[in-house]
Design an enzyme around this catalytic site. Sequence first.
Site: not given
Length: 404
Positions: A211-213, A277
């Site tokens: 995943a990402n932030r 994102a």
Amino acid sequence: MASLAGRSVLLLVGGGIAAYKALDLIRRLKERGMTVRVVMTAAAQRFVTPLAAGALSGGKVFTDLFDRDDEHDVGHIRLAREADAIIVAPATADLMAKMAGGHADDLASAVLLAARAPILVAPAMNPAMWANAATRRNAARLREDGIRFVGPNSGEMAERGEAGEGRMAEPLEIVAALEALLAPSGPLAGRHVLVTSGPTHEPIDPVRYLANRSSGRQGHAIAAAAAEAGARVTLVSGPVSIADPAGAAVVRIETAEEMKAAVLAALPADIAVFAAAVADWRPQATHGSKMKKGADGPPTLALTENPDILATVGRLGEGRPRLVVGFAAETDDLIANGRAKLARKRADAIVANDVSAETGVMGGPANTVHILTADGVEDWPTLSKAEVGRRLVAWLAARLEAAG
């Protein structure tokens, strides 16, 4: 005026003699093709019966916040969220006081506190109660909170010899007020806006994922602003911990593949804004059980590319939105990378922002964006994400109008 056919309304009936008018109101709403669900307070049931309201509405009448069958899946939240609008009729002085104070000690007040749909209030009470300073303060507070009023009217009261302002508006007046409330208005009225938001989670095994932030704050702010501008909004959101924006239909997904499918299913749209994102890669294989540490060290994680959702929509022929907007979250060469993305994805605009750790953009409340188009670059100052959303929606509305 807006057509009410196919729309849903939740009618909250308060405890006053005017409750008998709620039965005619149900009939008038049904005549216009609406789905009507009814909540009655305990006091309302002293004036009219749930049986009568249910016979006219064609469904169950809800009366108890602690009903075991209805509340096993938090029924009061579902009631609040599944309606296009909420009518409170009659709205007694007591019910208005609860609304103004944020009370939630019965089903009606709990539903109102959880509501995101527009609310229309039809006050009904003795003229002295309507004129009381406390009621006036409560009414002013509710108007400040965005709640719309219809009535009260002047005339004879139920009490012998009493007359003045306090009669509940007639059912057809309430229907007309509801039509006005639901009529689309704003620069994007009648338009469909599709927004993606948040991260995607690409599973490695049942407990791990890539995943990402991303917090989803910027995408959600854009969706909220589009709804405020009168658009019908579809928000396709990855896993986030923030509240759904008011006025948006939310489709929740986990993976990039699911997001692509949800986006294509939501088309056609006039505007598509891809603020999510999306993870660039996903594991080639997902393990069905938790991967364990081994003597040979960490396992090798083979990756494969995720679908490029922005490019897929940007390259559509028939069915392509009039405006396709992507985001470029970069840590270096912001404008150059944004320009390359604009051409590669065949987007109409790219919103480029610096997401380096020191900027605090990822998960933070503010953003500094640059709008890239074939005509050049617009540099915006640092703004709250809510303000970026509002400005971007106004910018998009102007572009759409200029394009005819």
